[in-house]
Design a protein around this motif. Structure first.
Motif, PDB file in Angstrom:
ATOM      1  N   GLY A  66       0.772  -1.233   0.000  1.00 15.76           N
ATOM      2  CA  GLY A  66       0.000   0.000   0.000  1.00 15.76           C
ATOM      3  C   GLY A  66       0.804   1.285   0.000  1.00 15.76           C
ATOM      4  N   LYS A  67       2.111   1.186  -0.299  1.00 16.43           N
ATOM      5  CA  LYS A  67       2.945   2.391  -0.331  1.00 16.43           C
ATOM      6  C   LYS A  67       2.762   3.170  -1.634  1.00 16.43           C
ATOM      7  N   VAL A  68       2.336   2.480  -2.690  1.00 17.88           N
ATOM      8  CA  VAL A  68       1.982   3.151  -3.943  1.00 17.88           C
ATOM      9  C   VAL A  68       0.604   2.659  -4.362  1.00 17.88           C
ATOM     10  N   SER A  69      -0.142   3.510  -5.009  1.00 21.44           N
ATOM     11  CA  SER A  69      -1.531   3.179  -5.338  1.00 21.44           C
ATOM     12  C   SER A  69      -1.670   2.387  -6.629  1.00 21.44           C
ATOM     13  N   ASP A  70      -0.690   2.485  -7.520  1.00 21.78           N
ATOM     14  CA  ASP A  70      -0.751   1.750  -8.780  1.00 21.78           C
ATOM     15  C   ASP A  70       0.662   1.544  -9.302  1.00 21.78           C
ATOM     16  N   TYR A  71       0.797   0.670 -10.298  1.00 22.44           N
ATOM     17  CA  TYR A  71       2.128   0.305 -10.801  1.00 22.44           C
ATOM     18  C   TYR A  71       2.818   1.432 -11.555  1.00 22.44           C
ATOM     19  N   ASN A  72       2.062   2.404 -12.038  1.00 25.39           N
ATOM     20  CA  ASN A  72       2.664   3.568 -12.703  1.00 25.39           C
ATOM     21  C   ASN A  72       3.070   4.657 -11.712  1.00 25.39           C
ATOM     22  N   ILE A  73       2.772   4.446 -10.439  1.00 33.42           N
ATOM     23  CA  ILE A  73       3.036   5.413  -9.362  1.00 33.42           C
ATOM     24  C   ILE A  73       2.536   6.797  -9.811  1.00 33.42           C
ATOM     25  N   SER A  74       1.240   6.860 -10.031  1.00 35.69           N
ATOM     26  CA  SER A  74       0.630   8.055 -10.613  1.00 35.69           C
ATOM     27  C   SER A  74       0.711   9.286  -9.721  1.00 35.69           C
ATOM     28  N   PHE A  75       0.742   9.065  -8.399  1.00 41.56           N
ATOM     29  CA  PHE A  75       0.761  10.204  -7.482  1.00 41.56           C
ATOM     30  C   PHE A  75       2.195  10.635  -7.185  1.00 41.56           C
ATOM     31  N   ARG A  76       2.475  11.906  -7.432  1.00 42.88           N
ATOM     32  CA  ARG A  76       3.822  12.449  -7.260  1.00 42.88           C
ATOM     33  C   ARG A  76       4.382  12.191  -5.859  1.00 42.88           C
ATOM     34  N   GLU A  77       3.544  12.308  -4.863  1.00 46.08           N
ATOM     35  CA  GLU A  77       3.974  12.167  -3.471  1.00 46.08           C
ATOM     36  C   GLU A  77       4.461  10.758  -3.153  1.00 46.08           C
ATOM     37  N   GLN A  78       4.051   9.773  -3.964  1.00 44.81           N
ATOM     38  CA  GLN A  78       4.443   8.377  -3.710  1.00 44.81           C
ATOM     39  C   GLN A  78       5.714   7.974  -4.446  1.00 44.81           C
ATOM     40  N   ALA A 114      21.236   5.965 -12.675  1.00 50.00           N
ATOM     41  CA  ALA A 114      21.242   6.442 -11.290  1.00 50.00           C
ATOM     42  C   ALA A 114      21.242   7.968 -11.238  1.00 50.00           C
ATOM     43  N   VAL A 115      22.118   8.588 -12.023  1.00 46.99           N
ATOM     44  CA  VAL A 115      22.214  10.050 -12.047  1.00 46.99           C
ATOM     45  C   VAL A 115      20.884  10.667 -12.474  1.00 46.99           C
ATOM     46  N   ASN A 116      20.310  10.133 -13.527  1.00 44.15           N
ATOM     47  CA  ASN A 116      19.073  10.703 -14.059  1.00 44.15           C
ATOM     48  C   ASN A 116      17.880  10.457 -13.135  1.00 44.15           C
ATOM     49  N   THR A 117      17.924   9.350 -12.407  1.00 49.46           N
ATOM     50  CA  THR A 117      16.869   9.104 -11.432  1.00 49.46           C
ATOM     51  C   THR A 117      16.937  10.113 -10.298  1.00 49.46           C
ATOM     52  N   VAL A 118      18.149  10.519  -9.922  1.00 46.54           N
ATOM     53  CA  VAL A 118      18.303  11.576  -8.919  1.00 46.54           C
ATOM     54  C   VAL A 118      17.674  12.871  -9.431  1.00 46.54           C
ATOM     55  N   VAL A 119      17.905  13.181 -10.700  1.00 42.10           N
ATOM     56  CA  VAL A 119      17.320  14.388 -11.296  1.00 42.10           C
ATOM     57  C   VAL A 119      15.793  14.305 -11.254  1.00 42.10           C
ATOM     58  N   ILE A 120      15.251  13.153 -11.667  1.00 36.43           N
ATOM     59  CA  ILE A 120      13.796  12.966 -11.641  1.00 36.43           C
ATOM     60  C   ILE A 120      13.276  13.088 -10.212  1.00 36.43           C
ATOM     61  N   LEU A 121      14.026  12.510  -9.271  1.00 38.31           N
ATOM     62  CA  LEU A 121      13.638  12.557  -7.866  1.00 38.31           C
ATOM     63  C   LEU A 121      13.551  14.000  -7.369  1.00 38.31           C
ATOM     64  N   LEU A 122      14.555  14.801  -7.725  1.00 39.00           N
ATOM     65  CA  LEU A 122      14.566  16.206  -7.295  1.00 39.00           C
ATOM     66  C   LEU A 122      13.435  17.001  -7.941  1.00 39.00           C
ATOM     67  N   VAL A 123      13.190  16.722  -9.226  1.00 35.90           N
ATOM     68  CA  VAL A 123      12.076  17.397  -9.912  1.00 35.90           C
ATOM     69  C   VAL A 123      10.752  17.004  -9.262  1.00 35.90           C
ATOM     70  N   THR A 124      10.643  15.718  -8.882  1.00 37.91           N
ATOM     71  CA  THR A 124       9.414  15.195  -8.307  1.00 37.91           C
ATOM     72  C   THR A 124       9.033  15.891  -7.004  1.00 37.91           C
ATOM     73  N   LEU A 125      10.011  16.449  -6.314  1.00 39.87           N
ATOM     74  CA  LEU A 125       9.706  17.165  -5.079  1.00 39.87           C
ATOM     75  C   LEU A 125       8.778  18.356  -5.321  1.00 39.87           C
ATOM     76  N   GLN A 126       8.835  18.906  -6.542  1.00 41.51           N
ATOM     77  CA  GLN A 126       8.029  20.090  -6.864  1.00 41.51           C
ATOM     78  C   GLN A 126       7.039  19.875  -8.003  1.00 41.51           C
ATOM     79  N   TRP A 127       7.327  18.891  -8.860  1.00 40.68           N
ATOM     80  CA  TRP A 127       6.562  18.779 -10.101  1.00 40.68           C
ATOM     81  C   TRP A 127       6.508  17.321 -10.519  1.00 40.68           C
ATOM     82  N   LYS A 128       5.545  16.957 -11.345  1.00 40.03           N
ATOM     83  CA  LYS A 128       5.384  15.574 -11.786  1.00 40.03           C
ATOM     84  C   LYS A 128       5.797  15.435 -13.244  1.00 40.03           C
ATOM     85  N   ILE A 129       7.029  14.977 -13.458  1.00 38.32           N
ATOM     86  CA  ILE A 129       7.536  14.788 -14.813  1.00 38.32           C
ATOM     87  C   ILE A 129       7.150  13.393 -15.307  1.00 38.32           C
ATOM     88  N   SER A 130       7.010  13.220 -16.614  1.00 37.13           N
ATOM     89  CA  SER A 130       6.627  11.923 -17.165  1.00 37.13           C
ATOM     90  C   SER A 130       7.839  10.995 -17.272  1.00 37.13           C
TER      91      SER A 130
END
Length: 197
Positions: A66-78, A114-130
């Motif tokens: 129950g830590k994520v609601s779906d396999y696409n992890i649709s919610f930014r907060e998750q 790994a590097v790019n996932t860090v970038v996505i992670l940082l963006v995710t703190l403020q915005w939901k990138i695809s």
């Protein structure tokens, strides 16, 4: 029989997804580019484990508890926890690839994942990138770098995937567009630098 446009959009979203596109590209690069190398199956195994299989089990487990609601992890907060773990998985894979004396191109895939996932992670703190678009275009960048510019033609799938993600209300236009553009440019420029060291 009536055409179900939502089902078609969902099909596109699953077929052109990170868990399909990335491993297909790894398979293509290793089996075509390195098939004469005696350790190519070992390299392919590490790529699959670190970048595809382990992440799939991770997301499945998080969904189960129950830590994520779906396999696409649709919610930014998750997205923070799975992205954080993915960084570690790719770095472990990178270290394994170095131990196996893999070509720099293959170890670079995991390092920059790994590097790019860090970038996505940082963006995710403020915005939901695809992540779907990021994964598609960064995978195409790898093919262009390895095999040549003829693979730029695969970018025709970008508008189709953008439409799919928007139609499913997973993202808006800018989230898909930025994900696609940044995915390609980052991977392309990173590898251009990486392969000249």
């Amino acid at each position: 029989m009536q055409f179900d446009i939502r089902r078609f959009a969902s099909l596109v979203s699953w077929v052109i997804s990170p868990v399909v596109v990335a491993p297909a590209v790894y398979l293509f690069v290793v089996l075509i580019g390195y098939r004469e190398e005696p350790r190519h199956y070992e390299w392919l195994t590490v790529l699959f484990l670190a970048a595809t299989i382990a992440p799939m089990f991770l997301i499945y487990g998080l969904k189960k508890i129950g830590k994520v609601s779906d396999y696409n992890i649709s919610f930014r907060e998750q997205r923070f926890l799975p992205l954080f773990v993915l960084v570690g998985l790719n770095l472990i894979g990178y270290e394994l690839m170095k131990q196996l004396d893999s070509p720099r191109f293959l170890s670079g895939i995991l390092f920059f994942n790994a590097v790019n996932t860090v970038v996505i992670l940082l963006v995710t703190l403020q915005w939901k990138i695809s992540i779907h678009l990021f994964s598609l275009t960064s995978s195409i960048a790898l093919l262009v770098l390895f095999f040549g510019p003829q693979f730029l033609g695969l970018l025709v799938f970008m508008p189709l995937l953008m439409w799919s993600r928007i139609h499913l209300r997973a993202h808006n236009f800018m989230q898909t567009l930025v994900g696609g553009i940044i995915g390609f440019l980052m991977m392309y420029l990173e590898f251009k630098w990486w392969l000249t060291l």
